[in-house]
Structures are given as C-alpha cells and as structure tokens.
Design an enzyme around this catalytic site. Structure first.
Site, PDB file in Angstrom:
ATOM      1  N   THR A 126       0.801  -1.229   0.000  1.00 33.14           N
ATOM      2  CA  THR A 126       0.000   0.000   0.000  1.00 33.14           C
ATOM      3  C   THR A 126       0.833   1.277   0.000  1.00 33.14           C
ATOM      4  O   THR A 126       1.947   1.300   0.542  1.00 33.14           O
ATOM      5  CB  THR A 126      -0.901   0.013   1.255  1.00 33.14           C
ATOM      6  OG1 THR A 126      -1.437   1.320   1.421  1.00 33.14           O
ATOM      7  CG2 THR A 126      -0.142  -0.335   2.520  1.00 33.14           C
ATOM      8  N   GLU A 128       0.229   3.593   1.875  1.00 31.37           N
ATOM      9  CA  GLU A 128       0.363   4.018   3.278  1.00 31.37           C
ATOM     10  C   GLU A 128       1.783   3.801   3.797  1.00 31.37           C
ATOM     11  O   GLU A 128       2.186   4.403   4.788  1.00 31.37           O
ATOM     12  CB  GLU A 128      -0.624   3.236   4.161  1.00 31.37           C
ATOM     13  CG  GLU A 128      -2.033   3.760   4.131  1.00 31.37           C
ATOM     14  CD  GLU A 128      -2.204   5.119   4.787  1.00 31.37           C
ATOM     15  OE1 GLU A 128      -1.875   5.268   5.969  1.00 31.37           O
ATOM     16  OE2 GLU A 128      -2.669   6.045   4.100  1.00 31.37           O
ATOM     17  N   TYR A 150      -1.442   0.314  11.014  1.00 36.47           N
ATOM     18  CA  TYR A 150      -1.742  -0.387   9.756  1.00 36.47           C
ATOM     19  C   TYR A 150      -0.524  -0.370   8.845  1.00 36.47           C
ATOM     20  O   TYR A 150      -0.124  -1.409   8.290  1.00 36.47           O
ATOM     21  CB  TYR A 150      -2.942   0.288   9.074  1.00 36.47           C
ATOM     22  CG  TYR A 150      -3.176  -0.132   7.635  1.00 36.47           C
ATOM     23  CD1 TYR A 150      -3.864  -1.306   7.338  1.00 36.47           C
ATOM     24  CD2 TYR A 150      -2.715   0.651   6.572  1.00 36.47           C
ATOM     25  CE1 TYR A 150      -4.087  -1.693   6.008  1.00 36.47           C
ATOM     26  CE2 TYR A 150      -2.934   0.273   5.249  1.00 36.47           C
ATOM     27  CZ  TYR A 150      -3.614  -0.906   4.974  1.00 36.47           C
ATOM     28  OH  TYR A 150      -3.825  -1.276   3.659  1.00 36.47           O
ATOM     29  N   LYS A 154       1.732  -3.416   7.358  1.00 30.83           N
ATOM     30  CA  LYS A 154       1.911  -3.615   5.910  1.00 30.83           C
ATOM     31  C   LYS A 154       3.388  -3.565   5.519  1.00 30.83           C
ATOM     32  O   LYS A 154       3.807  -4.227   4.571  1.00 30.83           O
ATOM     33  CB  LYS A 154       1.139  -2.543   5.130  1.00 30.83           C
ATOM     34  CG  LYS A 154      -0.350  -2.809   5.043  1.00 30.83           C
ATOM     35  CD  LYS A 154      -0.674  -3.928   4.042  1.00 30.83           C
ATOM     36  CE  LYS A 154      -2.156  -4.146   3.872  1.00 30.83           C
ATOM     37  NZ  LYS A 154      -2.491  -5.302   3.032  1.00 30.83           N
TER      38      LYS A 154
HETATM   39  P1  NAP Z   1     -11.449  -4.824   2.295  1.00 31.18           P
HETATM   40  O1  NAP Z   1     -12.656  -4.533   1.445  1.00 31.18           O
HETATM   41  O2  NAP Z   1     -11.421  -4.327   3.686  1.00 31.18           O
HETATM   42  O3  NAP Z   1     -11.258  -6.426   2.306  1.00 31.18           O
HETATM   43  C1  NAP Z   1     -10.421  -7.053   3.224  1.00 31.18           C
HETATM   44  C2  NAP Z   1     -10.644  -8.545   3.141  1.00 31.18           C
HETATM   45  O4  NAP Z   1      -9.813  -9.183   4.125  1.00 31.18           O
HETATM   46  C3  NAP Z   1     -12.098  -8.982   3.462  1.00 31.18           C
HETATM   47  O5  NAP Z   1     -12.449 -10.038   2.600  1.00 31.18           O
HETATM   48  C4  NAP Z   1     -11.981  -9.487   4.882  1.00 31.18           C
HETATM   49  O6  NAP Z   1     -12.940 -10.459   5.225  1.00 31.18           O
HETATM   50  C5  NAP Z   1     -10.599 -10.127   4.825  1.00 31.18           C
HETATM   51  N1  NAP Z   1     -10.055 -10.395   6.160  1.00 31.18           N
HETATM   52  C6  NAP Z   1      -9.957  -9.556   7.207  1.00 31.18           C
HETATM   53  N2  NAP Z   1      -9.414 -10.179   8.249  1.00 31.18           N
HETATM   54  C7  NAP Z   1      -9.168 -11.440   7.870  1.00 31.18           C
HETATM   55  C8  NAP Z   1      -8.649 -12.592   8.523  1.00 31.18           C
HETATM   56  N3  NAP Z   1      -8.252 -12.556   9.791  1.00 31.18           N
HETATM   57  N4  NAP Z   1      -8.521 -13.739   7.817  1.00 31.18           N
HETATM   58  C9  NAP Z   1      -8.933 -13.796   6.525  1.00 31.18           C
HETATM   59  N5  NAP Z   1      -9.464 -12.758   5.859  1.00 31.18           N
HETATM   60  C10 NAP Z   1      -9.580 -11.589   6.533  1.00 31.18           C
HETATM   61  O7  NAP Z   1     -10.128  -4.287   1.581  1.00 31.18           O
HETATM   62  P2  NAP Z   1      -9.845  -3.953   0.037  1.00 31.18           P
HETATM   63  O8  NAP Z   1     -10.068  -2.511  -0.178  1.00 31.18           O
HETATM   64  O9  NAP Z   1     -10.509  -4.957  -0.809  1.00 31.18           O
HETATM   65  O10 NAP Z   1      -8.268  -4.164  -0.012  1.00 31.18           O
HETATM   66  C11 NAP Z   1      -7.703  -5.440  -0.313  1.00 31.18           C
HETATM   67  C12 NAP Z   1      -6.284  -5.475   0.200  1.00 31.18           C
HETATM   68  O11 NAP Z   1      -5.517  -4.430  -0.413  1.00 31.18           O
HETATM   69  C13 NAP Z   1      -6.132  -5.249   1.696  1.00 31.18           C
HETATM   70  O12 NAP Z   1      -5.028  -6.027   2.110  1.00 31.18           O
HETATM   71  C14 NAP Z   1      -5.797  -3.772   1.817  1.00 31.18           C
HETATM   72  O13 NAP Z   1      -5.080  -3.516   2.994  1.00 31.18           O
HETATM   73  C15 NAP Z   1      -4.949  -3.582   0.572  1.00 31.18           C
HETATM   74  N6  NAP Z   1      -4.961  -2.247  -0.009  1.00 31.18           N
HETATM   75  C16 NAP Z   1      -6.144  -1.631  -0.301  1.00 31.18           C
HETATM   76  C17 NAP Z   1      -6.121  -0.395  -0.918  1.00 31.18           C
HETATM   77  C18 NAP Z   1      -7.402   0.313  -1.270  1.00 31.18           C
HETATM   78  O14 NAP Z   1      -7.352   1.530  -1.512  1.00 31.18           O
HETATM   79  N7  NAP Z   1      -8.524  -0.374  -1.351  1.00 31.18           N
HETATM   80  C19 NAP Z   1      -4.898   0.217  -1.224  1.00 31.18           C
HETATM   81  C20 NAP Z   1      -3.716  -0.459  -0.933  1.00 31.18           C
HETATM   82  C21 NAP Z   1      -3.753  -1.697  -0.341  1.00 31.18           C
HETATM   83  P3  NAP Z   1     -14.374 -10.084   5.888  1.00 31.18           P
HETATM   84  O15 NAP Z   1     -15.252  -9.769   4.723  1.00 31.18           O
HETATM   85  O16 NAP Z   1     -14.726 -11.311   6.611  1.00 31.18           O
HETATM   86  O17 NAP Z   1     -14.146  -8.892   6.763  1.00 31.18           O
HETATM   87  O1  G4F Z   2     -10.710   6.623   2.990  1.00 30.04           O
HETATM   88  P1  G4F Z   2      -9.706   6.540   4.065  1.00 30.04           P
HETATM   89  O2  G4F Z   2     -10.124   5.921   5.334  1.00 30.04           O
HETATM   90  O3  G4F Z   2      -8.459   5.801   3.410  1.00 30.04           O
HETATM   91  P2  G4F Z   2      -6.905   5.735   3.806  1.00 30.04           P
HETATM   92  O4  G4F Z   2      -6.694   6.013   5.229  1.00 30.04           O
HETATM   93  O5  G4F Z   2      -6.161   6.572   2.834  1.00 30.04           O
HETATM   94  O6  G4F Z   2      -6.583   4.182   3.569  1.00 30.04           O
HETATM   95  C1  G4F Z   2      -7.028   3.488   2.400  1.00 30.04           C
HETATM   96  O7  G4F Z   2      -6.050   3.596   1.395  1.00 30.04           O
HETATM   97  C2  G4F Z   2      -4.799   2.972   1.699  1.00 30.04           C
HETATM   98  C3  G4F Z   2      -3.883   3.202   0.495  1.00 30.04           C
HETATM   99  O8  G4F Z   2      -3.233   4.435   0.633  1.00 30.04           O
HETATM  100  C4  G4F Z   2      -5.028   1.498   1.948  1.00 30.04           C
HETATM  101  F1  G4F Z   2      -3.839   0.884   2.219  1.00 30.04           F
HETATM  102  C5  G4F Z   2      -5.975   1.324   3.105  1.00 30.04           C
HETATM  103  O9  G4F Z   2      -6.243  -0.069   3.276  1.00 30.04           O
HETATM  104  C6  G4F Z   2      -7.281   2.038   2.791  1.00 30.04           C
HETATM  105  O10 G4F Z   2      -7.893   1.386   1.709  1.00 30.04           O
HETATM  106  O11 G4F Z   2      -9.172   7.997   4.416  1.00 30.04           O
HETATM  107  C7  G4F Z   2      -8.657   8.861   3.429  1.00 30.04           C
HETATM  108  C8  G4F Z   2      -8.409  10.234   4.050  1.00 30.04           C
HETATM  109  C9  G4F Z   2      -7.630  10.184   5.370  1.00 30.04           C
HETATM  110  O12 G4F Z   2      -6.675  11.205   5.390  1.00 30.04           O
HETATM  111  C10 G4F Z   2      -8.681  10.468   6.429  1.00 30.04           C
HETATM  112  O13 G4F Z   2      -8.182  11.103   7.604  1.00 30.04           O
HETATM  113  O14 G4F Z   2      -9.674  10.815   4.369  1.00 30.04           O
HETATM  114  C11 G4F Z   2      -9.584  11.407   5.649  1.00 30.04           C
HETATM  115  N1  G4F Z   2     -10.931  11.531   6.227  1.00 30.04           N
HETATM  116  C12 G4F Z   2     -11.541  12.702   6.555  1.00 30.04           C
HETATM  117  N2  G4F Z   2     -12.737  12.454   7.110  1.00 30.04           N
HETATM  118  C13 G4F Z   2     -11.735  10.523   6.567  1.00 30.04           C
HETATM  119  C14 G4F Z   2     -12.882  11.102   7.132  1.00 30.04           C
HETATM  120  N3  G4F Z   2     -11.589   9.193   6.437  1.00 30.04           N
HETATM  121  C15 G4F Z   2     -12.616   8.401   6.855  1.00 30.04           C
HETATM  122  N4  G4F Z   2     -12.482   7.073   6.683  1.00 30.04           N
HETATM  123  N5  G4F Z   2     -13.758   8.911   7.431  1.00 30.04           N
HETATM  124  C16 G4F Z   2     -13.937  10.269   7.597  1.00 30.04           C
HETATM  125  O15 G4F Z   2     -14.955  10.714   8.118  1.00 30.04           O
END
Ligand code: NAP
Ligand code: G4F
Length: 349
Positions: A126, A128, A150, A154
C-alpha cells in the site's frame, strides 16, 4: 489449460473484483472466507459471481487453515488480499491489525514455502507505507515512513515478501497500490462515506455529512482497473514490486465538492467537521508515479478522478432511489450502524 487462483479476502472490495476479472479470463477461482455469525458475501452477489466461486473457510491468523486452503485449491497463483484494511481502526486495534495485516503475510508465505514454493504470490502492499511528509510523486524508490499501526503491519508484509523472494527464490510481488475505490468499497472509507451520505441528502434521507481531516490529499483510482495490475504482476518473467496509481492527487474537500456539484447542491450547507474522525496521525499527501508499471506491465489507469466520483455517486443514487421504491438488495448500507453511535476512543477536551 485452466489456471487456478486462490484469493484471501475474496469477500472484500478488491477480492470480489479480482475474482470477477479472473473468471473472465477463464481461471478457476478459489477464495477464503472467515467464519462470522452472519454471512458476508454481498459483494460477490452484487457482481453476480457468487455461484462461480469455490469457497474455502480459512483465517489468515490460523496457519493450518491457510495450508489446508492451498492443499484444497492447488493454485498456480495466490493473491493475499486479506487484511484489517481500515487505517482508522488500526489505531483502535493495533495488535489485532499487526496479527492480521502484518503476521498474516508471514503465515501465507511460510505456508507456500512449505507446501509448494512454486506457487506465485501477490501481496497487497500500500501507499500508506510512504506515510506522512514523503516527497512526491512517490515511486518504488521513495523511502517509507509508516504513520499508523496499519502501515507498520503492511511494511512488515512488504519486507517479508521481498525476503521470501530474495532468500528462497519464490515468485513473490508487492503491489504498492494507492487508494482505489468503487461502489462496493466499505462504507467507512471516506469516498464511499461521502457518496453514500450525499445521495441520501439529495433524496431527503439525511441532513448532514460529518467528516474529519478535509485537507488530506489522496491519489484515488478505480478498483476494477487496479485488480488487473495484480494479475499482470504474476504473469511477468521476474517477480518485482510495482507502484499502481493515477499520478493525480486531490483533497478530501475536493472530493466532497465534486460529489455535491454533481447533485447540484452546495456542499457548505451540509458538511460538518468533527474531531472524532481525526486520526492521531494522518498521511497528508499521496500521489503515485506508476511509470514502472506502465513500462513493464503495460498497465495504466483507465478511470480518472472525475469519472470515479461520478461512478460512485450515480450508483449510490440508483441504490437509494430503488430502496425508496421498496426494493431491497444485498448491499451493506441499510444495515450499517450510524457512525455517531460508534464509540472509538476517549476524547479529552
Ligand atoms: P477490504 O474490502 O477491507 O477487504 C479485506 C478482506 O480481508 C475482506 O475479505 C476481509 O474479510 C478479509 N479479512 C480480514 N481479516 C481477515 C482474517 N483474519 N482472515 C482472513 N481474511 C480476513 O479491503 P480492500 O479494499 O478490498 O483491499 C484489499 C487489500 O488491499 C487489503 O489487504 C488492503 O489492505 C490492501 N490495499 C487496499 C487499498 C485500497 O485503496 N482499497 C490500497 C492499498 C492496499 P471479511 O469480509 O470477513 O471482513
Ligand atoms: O478513505 P480513508 O479511510 O483511506 P486511507 O486512510 O487513505 O486508507 C485506504 O487507502 C490505503 C492506500 O493508501 C489502503 F492501504 C488502506 O487499506 C485504505 O484502503 O481515508 C482517506 C483520508 C484520510 O486522510 C482520512 O483522515 O480521508 C480522511 N478523512 C476525513 N474524514 C476521513 C474522514 N476518512 C474516513 N475514513 N472517514 C472520515 O470521516
């Protein structure tokens, strides 16, 4: 010959889109799910692929279940998407996040090393990792400065993926993905929170949108574009690490403005800031340079910021309009608790 893939985290946003993509190119898809008191397959149902997935119960904190999942599926490719993926929650559950998001990667790698080290491995790394105050745009050479439990978890997964690649010769890749969103994003993430509440405001179902840090800037892309890069990484001759992003950055405030503009509403009339949504530490600016992925994987994002905002708000309007007409769907919004009722930490005056 039909290839098989095993996806941990198939019930999440990326897991569901990746499964759909792999099914589309004729893979046999296996996915792990966690035992919970209520089934959580709404994304797979929403994408219309639930019946095509081979589900295996497994938890990334239980090594034996991962070994069993590998033995059952015997995949050519293993996509490790399982994580506690919400940065905010990692401040509330730093130890659990370390177990799942950090040590979970070690468990997956170790299971593969012992069962079949030839299986190709994708790790969901990520942006992050770059943390706060990183120079930008960030690329594969930019120094990491994790700014949340987090990100620390990661980072451990990132390094173990490299260690297993370099130490054991395993085909293990880190996809350093910047934020990517979609209508099946979890409701707690800021983009989906904004589009969901804005749609409800437009339809008279809600009056206020309450957010935290409006100045944080993110490089937001579209999840279906990004999952293709995961597959591309595992089709290369050599395993490597890649930044996947759009190289555009926008603030949370801009996201709100664009969404409300689409609805013809003045965002300033509806937005409130509440410090309960501020994090102890936040990442101020992410912008990813994806030129390595463009050159080597021939990957580039198809959807840009303004298109993403439109996709999100249009789908949310469609859902809530249909909901108002009495239709019910397997999507999560109506069942989610109101955020005002969730207590996270003691806020001292
Ligand atoms: P998500 O919607 O939160 O999905 C996370 C998945 O992990 C869900 O299927 C969840 O299952 C599963 N999980 C959680 N705890 C677990 C455990 N103990 N054992 C097995 N499975 C478990 O996240 P996403 O947005 O699809 O992201 C996918 C991956 O990419 C994550 O690793 C995230 O950190 C990473 N990532 C995401 C972004 C982004 O912007 N979306 C960016 C960079 C990296 P449940 O449904 O049961 O909760
Ligand atoms: O949508 P966020 O919670 O995503 P964040 O923290 O960037 O993390 C996501 O992206 C990462 C990749 O860079 C992944 F690794 C991670 O798993 C996840 O998918 O927050 C985005 C921004 C933050 O700065 C947060 O402080 O939005 C700001 N924010 C402002 N108000 C808020 C809010 N975030 C959330 N969730 N809720 C609010 O009310």
């Amino acid at each position: 010959m039909t290839k098989s893939a095993l996806i941990t985290g198939i019930t999440g946003q990326d897991g569901a889109y990746l499964a759909k993509f792999l099914l589309g190119i004729k893979y046999k898809v296996f996915g792990t799910y966690r035992r919970s008191s209520t089934p959580n397959f709404w994304r797979l149902q929403y994408l219309g692929i639930f019946d095509e997935i081979n589900l295996i119960p497994a938890d990334i904190i239980d090594s034996s279940s991962i070994v069993e999942a590998i033995n059952i599926s015997q995949p050519e490719e293993f996509y490790n998407l399982a994580a506690q993926s919400f940065v905010g929650a990692s401040f509330e559950q730093p130890i659990g996040t370390g177990e799942i998001t950090g040590l979970g990667v070690t468990r997956a790698l170790e299971a593969l090393r012992q069962v079949d080290p030839e299986i190709r491995f994708y790790q969901a790394s990520t942006s992050e990792l770059y943390g706060n105050k990183a120079p930008f745009p960030q690329n594969e050479q930019t120094a990491f400065n994790p700014s949340s439990p987090y990100a620390v978890a990661k980072l451990s997964g990132y390094w173990n993926t490299r260690i297993y690649r370099e130490g054991y010769g395993m085909f293990a890749c880190n996809g350093i993905l910047f934020n990517h969103e979609s209508p099946i994003r979890g409701l707690e993430f800021v983009t989906r929170k904004i589009s969901n509440i804005a749609a409800k405001i437009a339809l008279g179902l809600e009056t206020t949108l309450v957010l935290g840090n409006l100045d944080a800037k993110r490089d937001w892309g579209y999840s279906p574009d990004y999952v293709e890069s995961m597959w591309l990484m595992l089709q290369q001759k050599e395993a490597d690490d890649y930044v996947i992003a759009t190289n555009e950055t926008h603030s949370v405030k801009e996201y709100v403005e664009k969404t409300f503009d689409f609805l013809g509403l003045d965002w300033q009339e509806y937005l409130k800031v509440d410090r309960r949504f501020l994090r102890p530490l936040d990442v101020n600016l992410l912008q990813g340079d994806y030129s390595k992925a463009e050159k080597k994987l021939k990957w580039k994002p198809k959807k840009r910021f303004h298109e993403l905002v439109e996709i999100m708000i249009k789908e949310e309007m469609n859902r809530w309009e249909r909901w108002q007409n009495g239709e019910r769907f397997p999507w999560d919004a109506p069942n989610y608790p109101h955020e005002a009722n969730i207590l996270t930490r003691v806020l001292r005056v």
